[in-house]
Design a protein around this motif. Structure first.
Motif, short mmCIF file in Angstrom:
data_model
loop_
_atom_site.label_atom_id
_atom_site.label_comp_id
_atom_site.label_asym_id
_atom_site.label_seq_id
_atom_site.Cartn_x
_atom_site.Cartn_y
_atom_site.Cartn_z
N ASP A 149 0.83 -1.22 0.00
CA ASP A 149 0.00 0.00 0.00
C ASP A 149 0.86 1.26 0.00
O ASP A 149 0.60 2.20 -0.75
CB ASP A 149 -0.93 0.02 1.22
N SER A 150 1.88 1.27 0.84
CA SER A 150 2.75 2.44 0.92
C SER A 150 3.57 2.61 -0.36
O SER A 150 3.81 3.74 -0.80
CB SER A 150 3.67 2.36 2.14
N LEU A 151 3.97 1.49 -0.98
CA LEU A 151 4.68 1.56 -2.25
C LEU A 151 3.77 2.16 -3.33
O LEU A 151 4.20 3.01 -4.12
CB LEU A 151 5.16 0.17 -2.68
N ASP A 152 2.51 1.71 -3.36
CA ASP A 152 1.55 2.25 -4.33
C ASP A 152 1.38 3.76 -4.16
O ASP A 152 1.38 4.50 -5.15
CB ASP A 152 0.19 1.56 -4.18
N LEU A 153 1.24 4.20 -2.92
CA LEU A 153 1.00 5.62 -2.66
C LEU A 153 2.22 6.46 -3.03
O LEU A 153 2.09 7.56 -3.56
CB LEU A 153 0.63 5.83 -1.19
N PHE A 154 3.41 5.93 -2.75
CA PHE A 154 4.63 6.64 -3.13
C PHE A 154 4.72 6.75 -4.66
O PHE A 154 4.93 7.83 -5.21
CB PHE A 154 5.86 5.90 -2.59
N TYR A 155 4.52 5.63 -5.33
CA TYR A 155 4.62 5.60 -6.79
C TYR A 155 3.57 6.50 -7.43
O TYR A 155 3.88 7.30 -8.33
CB TYR A 155 4.46 4.16 -7.30
N LEU A 156 2.32 6.40 -6.99
CA LEU A 156 1.24 7.17 -7.60
C LEU A 156 1.45 8.67 -7.42
O LEU A 156 1.17 9.46 -8.32
CB LEU A 156 -0.11 6.74 -7.02
N ASN A 157 1.93 9.07 -6.24
CA ASN A 157 2.21 10.49 -6.02
C ASN A 157 3.26 11.01 -7.00
O ASN A 157 3.09 12.08 -7.60
CB ASN A 157 2.68 10.73 -4.58
N LYS A 158 4.34 10.26 -7.14
CA LYS A 158 5.41 10.72 -8.05
C LYS A 158 4.98 10.60 -9.51
O LYS A 158 5.27 11.48 -10.33
CB LYS A 158 6.68 9.89 -7.82
N LYS A 159 4.29 9.53 -9.85
CA LYS A 159 3.88 9.32 -11.24
C LYS A 159 2.92 10.42 -11.69
O LYS A 159 3.05 10.98 -12.79
CB LYS A 159 3.22 7.95 -11.38
N LEU A 160 1.96 10.76 -10.84
CA LEU A 160 1.00 11.81 -11.18
C LEU A 160 1.67 13.18 -11.28
O LEU A 160 1.31 14.00 -12.12
CB LEU A 160 -0.14 11.85 -10.16
N SER A 161 2.65 13.42 -10.41
CA SER A 161 3.34 14.72 -10.46
C SER A 161 4.16 14.85 -11.73
O SER A 161 4.17 15.91 -12.38
CB SER A 161 4.23 14.90 -9.22
N PHE A 162 4.85 13.77 -12.12
CA PHE A 162 5.64 13.81 -13.35
C PHE A 162 4.75 13.94 -14.58
O PHE A 162 5.05 14.71 -15.50
CB PHE A 162 6.50 12.55 -13.48
N SER A 163 3.64 13.20 -14.60
CA SER A 163 2.75 13.28 -15.76
C SER A 163 2.09 14.64 -15.85
O SER A 163 1.86 15.16 -16.96
CB SER A 163 1.71 12.17 -15.72
N ALA A 164 1.79 15.27 -14.70
CA ALA A 164 1.23 16.63 -14.72
C ALA A 164 2.22 17.61 -15.33
O ALA A 164 1.85 18.49 -16.12
CB ALA A 164 0.85 17.06 -13.30
#
Length: 279
Positions: A149-164
């Motif tokens: 769960d924590s890995l998902d949240l870390f990844y999703l936060n960074k992935k969304l910021s980079f894609s934005a």
């Protein structure tokens, strides 16, 4: 750090450092030369450039160790996790259990709830899961869930910021990025938004903010997404580090600037408010 025998046992490196230190901070004295430096370290030897270069490289390596030491010392969460890992490697079981509580408290005291927080949580659960597996603790099954769960949240936060950031650059310029997972990611968040928008915005506002930034720069329903971002930032900007919060507001000013330049005057007042807020 240089004179401590724990970090450095080479006295010639100390001599080289002391020579350099004399000319700090401008280093523009005529005596600040390789030849002078060499003679101050090796007074009885003829100048040898290779010998001096080897010494300089070792001093540089020591400087790099020092910078890494400072970074780790200032990062309390990472420091705790590193110590915990060493305690596990030493098989100090009793001490590990007590220190584990201290690590949890340190991570929870981290003032922000951004990608760094979830990264610390991931590293912590990864370490504690390894400990539980190696020491036959029944809690390793639950820990595995928390770890992923924590890995998902870390990844999703960074992935969304980079894609934005990518979408913003595409929005303003003709450049195009490859984003192979982008459509899957956005579909996932659209489904999540439909299931419970409150869960997305209240539980993980950082994800919600970056999600709406991604939608904003697609050019669809801009007004609605813009208003959601403004509302979320007003409420949750404190969950980001100041530099990251500043970046998010800057993304908005870039968007509003473009709108104003295109003659959409209604955004000018909002732009002024954002500039005042940034100041």
């Amino acid at each position: 750090f240089v004179i401590s025998p724990f970090f450095n046992k080479n006295k010639n490196i100390i001599s080289l450092f002391n020579f350099i230190k004399k000319y700090y901070p401008k280093f523009n004295n005529n005596s600040f030369t390789k030849e002078k430096g060499f003679s101050s370290i090796f007074p009885n030897d003829r100048f040898n450039d290779s010998k001096l270069r080897i010494l300089m490289a070792k001093l540089l390596n020591l400087l790099e160790d020092y910078m890494a030491y400072l970074h780790l010392s200032n990062d309390k969460c990472l420091k705790c996790i590193s110590v915990q890992r060493m305690i596990r490697n030493k098989k100090l079981i009793k001490y590990y259990e007590g220190y584990n509580e201290a690590t949890k408290k340190t991570i929870e005291s981290f003032p922000y709830r951004n990608y760094e927080y979830f990264y610390y949580k991931y590293e912590y659960f990864f370490e504690y899961h390894n400990y539980a597996v190696l020491n036959d603790k029944g809690s390793d099954t639950i820990l595995l869930q928390k770890l992923t769960d924590s890995l998902d949240l870390f990844y999703l936060n960074k992935k969304l910021s980079f894609s934005a950031d990518m979408l913003q650059r595409e929005y303003f310029h003709s450049f195009r990025y490859r984003k192979p997972f982008y459509s899957y990611l956005m579909n996932y968040f659209r489904k999540l938004e439909k299931i419970s928008i409150k869960d997305l915005t209240e539980t993980h506002p950082s994800l919600a903010i970056y999600f709406y930034f991604n939608l904003l720069f697609t050019g669809v329903n801009e007004e609605a997404h813009y208003k959601k971002i403004i509302a979320l930032l007003e409420k949750f900007a404190g969950r980001f580090k100041p530099a990251e919060a500043y970046y998010l507001y800057t993304l908005l000013t870039n968007f509003l600037n473009l709108k104003s330049h295109r003659g959409e005057i209604k955004y000018t007042k909002d732009l002024l408010k954002l500039y005042k807020h940034l100041l």
